[in-house]
Structures are given as C-alpha cells and as structure tokens.
Design a protein around this motif. Structure first.
Motif, PDB file in Angstrom:
ATOM      1  N   SER A  76       0.837  -1.198   0.000  1.00 56.67           N
ATOM      2  CA  SER A  76       0.000   0.000   0.000  1.00 56.67           C
ATOM      3  C   SER A  76       0.869   1.244   0.000  1.00 56.67           C
ATOM      4  N   ASP A  79      -2.182   7.722  -1.589  1.00 57.08           N
ATOM      5  CA  ASP A  79      -2.799   8.089  -2.874  1.00 57.08           C
ATOM      6  C   ASP A  79      -2.924   6.923  -3.846  1.00 57.08           C
ATOM      7  N   GLU A  81      -4.057   2.567  -4.647  1.00 58.77           N
ATOM      8  CA  GLU A  81      -4.863   1.415  -4.263  1.00 58.77           C
ATOM      9  C   GLU A  81      -3.957   0.300  -3.744  1.00 58.77           C
ATOM     10  N   ASN A 105      -5.279   5.757  -6.722  1.00 52.23           N
ATOM     11  CA  ASN A 105      -6.702   5.782  -6.407  1.00 52.23           C
ATOM     12  C   ASN A 105      -7.475   6.363  -7.586  1.00 52.23           C
ATOM     13  N   GLN A 157      -9.570  11.952   7.231  1.00 52.49           N
ATOM     14  CA  GLN A 157      -9.700  11.308   5.924  1.00 52.49           C
ATOM     15  C   GLN A 157     -10.877  11.923   5.179  1.00 52.49           C
ATOM     16  N   HIS A 166     -14.636   4.663  -0.465  1.00 49.45           N
ATOM     17  CA  HIS A 166     -13.895   4.411   0.768  1.00 49.45           C
ATOM     18  C   HIS A 166     -13.150   5.668   1.206  1.00 49.45           C
ATOM     19  N   SER A 167     -12.731   5.691   2.452  1.00 48.01           N
ATOM     20  CA  SER A 167     -12.073   6.873   3.010  1.00 48.01           C
ATOM     21  C   SER A 167     -10.587   6.848   2.688  1.00 48.01           C
ATOM     22  N   VAL A 168     -10.039   8.005   2.287  1.00 40.69           N
ATOM     23  CA  VAL A 168      -8.630   8.103   1.899  1.00 40.69           C
ATOM     24  C   VAL A 168      -8.033   9.382   2.482  1.00 40.69           C
ATOM     25  N   ASN A 169      -6.713   9.469   2.379  1.00 41.03           N
ATOM     26  CA  ASN A 169      -6.032  10.674   2.852  1.00 41.03           C
ATOM     27  C   ASN A 169      -6.387  11.878   1.983  1.00 41.03           C
ATOM     28  N   ASP A 183      -5.798   2.056   3.442  1.00 40.35           N
ATOM     29  CA  ASP A 183      -5.701   3.466   3.065  1.00 40.35           C
ATOM     30  C   ASP A 183      -4.900   4.236   4.119  1.00 40.35           C
ATOM     31  N   TYR A 184      -4.819   5.565   3.922  1.00 46.11           N
ATOM     32  CA  TYR A 184      -3.987   6.397   4.786  1.00 46.11           C
ATOM     33  C   TYR A 184      -4.766   7.580   5.339  1.00 46.11           C
ATOM     34  N   ARG A 185      -4.255   8.116   6.431  1.00 45.63           N
ATOM     35  CA  ARG A 185      -4.823   9.310   7.054  1.00 45.63           C
ATOM     36  C   ARG A 185      -3.837  10.466   6.911  1.00 45.63           C
TER      37      ARG A 185
END
Length: 548
Positions: A76, A79, A81, A105, A157, A166-169, A183-185
C-alpha cells in the motif's frame, strides 16, 4: 563450548534456516518512491492479524516469515490502491522478491460532494461532515473544512474524492499514517484551539488511472510467479461469469462461461499431472475448489474430482474455505463422509472449524439438540477467532436472543419519511418482516427482486409490512439508492454505527441481509434463509395464506 550452548546455537540455526525472506520495492504510478508505503503480511485472507512494515524512503521492504504456508502480501501507499498478492510458499523457498508498481486511487474529477471524518469523531462513517465547495478564480471547485484543533495534531480522511466511496487521505497534510485497512490518514500539526483549514482541490490529484497498473513483478521463483498469474486469471474469469440482469439489477451467472472456466482449470490440472508438476497440479485443484459452483450440472463430478485428487490435509484448502461445505454436501456421500473425517484434522483451524459448522448444521436441521449444542460449544471454545464461521455460529446459537419461538427484542426506530416511530409494541397485532440491509451489501441488493415481488403480493394481508433497517455508513446513502431501480415502498429507518450499533448487537447481526419475520403476538416465526430468494414467498404464504 558446553553441550547446552552448542544445542542452543543449533536451535537458533534451525529457526533461521526455516525463515523465508519476502522483499522488494514499491513504487507509485510514476515509478517513483511513494511519500509513504507499507508491506503487510499475514495468513491468506486474514488481514486482521497481518503485520505491517513501513517501506524505506526509497520504497524497499523486507519481511521474515517463520514457516511455509499460504500468505497474503499486501502493498500500500499514499494516494494509491492497495494490492493483494497471494504467496504459496513451501519449505524449498528461502527468499522471494516481489516488486510492485501501484495503481493510483480512482480520483473523481467532479465529485458530487466531499465529506470528512477525523480523530474528533473517532473516524466514524456514521457522522461524516460535509466540506464546503467554492469556485476558484479559474472556475475550479475547491472544497474546504474548518474546525478548532483539540491537540498538537489533527488527523483526518476524506470520503467522496475517489471511486468506490472508501475513506482516503487528503492533500492538506504534514505527514501521513496508515489506517489499518488499506488506506492512509492525513495528519496536520496544530496547536490546541487554533483554527485548522483542510483544503481539497480535485485538480491537484495528479495521478492518472492507467489500465496496465498495478504491475506485480515476482523474481526468480517460477512457481510463485506462475501461481500468482494463474490465480489472478481465474479470478478475472470468475468475475466475468457474473452479469447484471437489466430487468432486475441482480447478478446472473453465465453458465457457459462458468463451465468454460472450470474446463480450463481442469485441463491445467491434467496437463501438470501428466508432466509431473505435482505442486502446480495441486494448486489447480485448490483453484477448482475455490470457484466451485454447486448449481452446475457438474457439481458432483467436480466435487469428487477434488476429493479424490487433493489430500484432505492439503494447504490449498486455505484458498477455498468458502467452498468446503458445498463440496462435502454435493460430493458422492460415501466419499464425502470419508473426506470430511480427514478435513477434521487439517492443520489449519479455519478448515477444521468449517467442517464442524457443517456437522452443526446437520445436527440442527436433524433436531438433534444435544449434538448441536455440543458442536456449538466446541466451536465457541476452540474457534471463536475464525471469522469465516461467525455468521453460522450466530445462526445456530441455541441460546440466541433472536430465534423462532422467542419474543422479538424490544426496539424503537424513527422512520425516515418523518411520519413517526415504530416499535415492537406498535407493531403488535400484525405480521411484519424486519430486514437489516445496506446499499453497499451485494447479497442485500440481490434480494431486492424477491422482496419487491413478495411485498406486492402480500402487503396488508394480516397487516403484513416490511421494516428495512439500513446499516449504511450514512443516512444520505439510502435515498439515492431508492430513486433508481428499487423503490422499496415500505417502512425505513437508519441504524447509525453499522455492526457496532446497539440495535444491531441486540439483534445479534453478524452479517447482512438478516431478515426476521414476526407474528402478531410479537414472537419470531421465521428468519434468515427461509426469508430469502424464492423461499420468501413460500414462507410468507405459510403464515399469511396463499394469494392467487
């Protein structure tokens, strides 16, 4: 050197030699080292117990695996997938190199809206807050969100910025952290009480979605490389057999495509068996078991082929756990009984647990209550952590709060149309079906044709009504779904918190859909599989009377 020291050194050497090194490099869509990347390793399909290792600044990672087995390597990056790569390792492996160029993403160029979650609401999907869209001087839409800092950092996020929901940075960040789910925060350094402004500009999401990504490059290990390619090809073939019915919106199986896929797998099995490549032959059988379909005419033939050719203790059963029960059920009875006995001693707890669930199902349906309770107790005691059986353990719980013959648990929910509330007491005197569902739940959506047909046929009969309780991340997701194909013209309420909601826990919801039919006296009269698909009408007819 004492004999004890020599023995200790030998033990250390043996352990070191048993370890397998997994290493490689992760790059972003541009072929460069990502801002932050991780490698995650765990048993196949067991992301919950995987371990995460940060990549070095140049994107390199190195992980030690203690022994052979089937694992999932996940890679992972910010930014991008996440990629899942199954690794089929035996004792001959010493090291495996896996390099990967990730796919970005799927950023939405013109989002309908952007919402934000963060440490202030414990990243709860049920309480997202909307960002404010504003037009910039050049006509672009830029999104902003303001709040007061509650500490020396603020973590958040975004939702709605990428395809899939889905939730992403986000873009406003001093650094990033992994969120534990692929994913990332984004993290901003702050001072308590300061006003913090989060800005998101879709035009600055500068990665392009390319059809040839991700690229997974497995070096110097022909079997693992070929097994990975074979596995991915079979999954694509399986996915291609499902087509959406334009009339119902449900997914139908293209039988011809499915049979063609099975023929290709069986041919690989036969060819590799003839060539003496036992490892690939056994792997092909594992894939045949993975995509097993009990509704095809060849169900018994394929089940028998698998059980006759793949040892019951084969590690390849790990990739096909969801098919074990069906294969046992549809294989030749004498062969299946013998094979089941072997599976009960399989080295993997998940496989043993699934066979025990099958035994529990037989005892339950056969009204053998002492045996059903014995098996249930064994599963709860020895296999409580096996996620693959949680739904069945909940279903066959002899002491479940929600089961046929018991009073429905007390509840009260506010209807989404604003017309008031309904509760277990207000619904007394009529038949009604509670249905826990969500717009994101594929099986729930596939039930829509049957539910609509049954509702049209039985609505009002003996007071019959349906109460759908949504377990979506946000209430706002329900209305758009109902404005399209499925109107769902019955009662609706929203249950914030998904599976952690108090009502979901009270009703012991371990998976959805979970339909429950309640009688006029407030007691459960039917539930689960008896209220799904074509069986729904038959069950309702039993209690409400057949309708011509």
């Amino acid at each position: 050197m004492t004999k004890y020291l020599a023995l200790f050194i030998l033990v250390l050497a043996a352990n070191a030699s048993a370890q397998i090194t997994i290493e490689g490099t992760v790059t972003d869509a541009n072929g460069k080292a990502p801002q932050l990347a991780h490698a995650h390793i765990g048993k196949f399909n067991d992301d919950k117990h995987s371990t995460s290792t940060p990549c070095t600044p140049d994107g390199h990672y190195s992980i030690q695996i203690p022994k052979a087995g089937i694992y999932t390597l996940r890679l992972s990056a910010v930014d991008h997938e996440e990629v899942s790569i199954p690794l089929f390792l035996d004792e001959s492996e010493k090291s495996v190199t896996v390099n990967c160029k990730l796919s970005p993403n799927g950023f939405v160029k013109e989002p309908e809206k952007i919402t934000v979650i963060g440490d202030w609401n414990k990243f709860a999907f049920a309480s997202t807050e909307q960002m404010t869209p504003t037009k910039s001087a050049d006509g672009r839409t830029v999104y902003t969100y303001e709040r007061a800092a509650i500490g020396d950092t603020l973590s958040y996020q975004l939702m709605g910025s990428v395809e899939g929901g889905h939730s992403v940075n986000g873009q406003s960040a001093d650094y990033f952290t992994y969120d534990g789910g692929g994913d990332y925060r984004s993290v901003m350094r702050t001072k308590k009480g300061d006003k913090v402004v989060i800005i998101y500009d879709p035009a600055k999401s500068n990665y392009m979605k390319l059809p040839n990504l991700p690229i997974v490059d497995i070096r110097d290990n022909p079997f693992i490389k070929n097994a990975y390619a074979f596995h991915e090809a079979v999954i694509k073939l399986r996915d291609a057999t499902f087509t959406k019915n334009p009339k119902t919106g449900a997914e139908d199986v293209d039988t011809a495509k499915y049979n063609s896929m099975l023929s290709k797998i069986i041919q690989v099995f036969r060819n590799t068996t003839a060539s003496g490549d036992k490892r690939m032959a056994q792997f092909a059988l594992g894939l045949l078991a993975k995509v097993y379909n009990s509704e095809l005419p060849s169900a018994t033939e394929n089940a028998d082929l698998i059980m006759n050719s793949m040892p019951a203790n084969s590690q390849n059963w790990v990739i096909a756990t969801s098919s074990i029960g069906e294969i046992i059920t549809h294989g030749t009875p004498k062969l299946a009984a013998t094979y089941s006995a072997g599976l009960r001693t399989h080295p993997e707890p998940t496989v043993r647990a699934i066979v025990l669930v099958k035994d529990l199902e037989l005892a339950y349906n056969g009204k053998n209550e002492p045996e059903a309770r014995r098996l249930y107790t064994m599963l709860k005691k020895d296999y409580a952590d096996v996620k693959e059986i949680k739904w069945e353990v909940n279903l066959y719980n002899p002491d479940a709060a929600v089961q046929v013959g018991k009073d429905i648990p007390s509840f009260e929910v506010a209807l989404l149309d604003g017309s008031g509330k309904v509760s277990n007491t207000s619904m007394l005197g009529r038949y009604y079906m509670i249905d826990f569902w969500a717009t994101w739940c594929g099986p729930c959506v596939r039930e829509m044709p049957a539910i609509h047909k049954a509702y049209e046929k039985f609505k009002g009969r003996k007071g019959f009504e349906i109460l759908s309780l949504s377990m979506d991340a946000a209430e706002a997701q329900i209305a758009p779904f109902r404005t399209k194909k499925w109107k769902m013209p019955w009662l609706h309420a929203f249950i914030p918190g998904i599976f952690d909601a108090s009502l979901a826990k009270k009703f012991e919801v371990a998976g959805i859909p979970k339909p429950v039919l309640v009688g006029p006296d407030g007691k459960v009269v039917a539930m689960q599989e008896t209220l799904r698909g074509e069986t729904l009408e038959k069950t309702l007819g039993k209690f409400l009377g057949e309708v011509n």
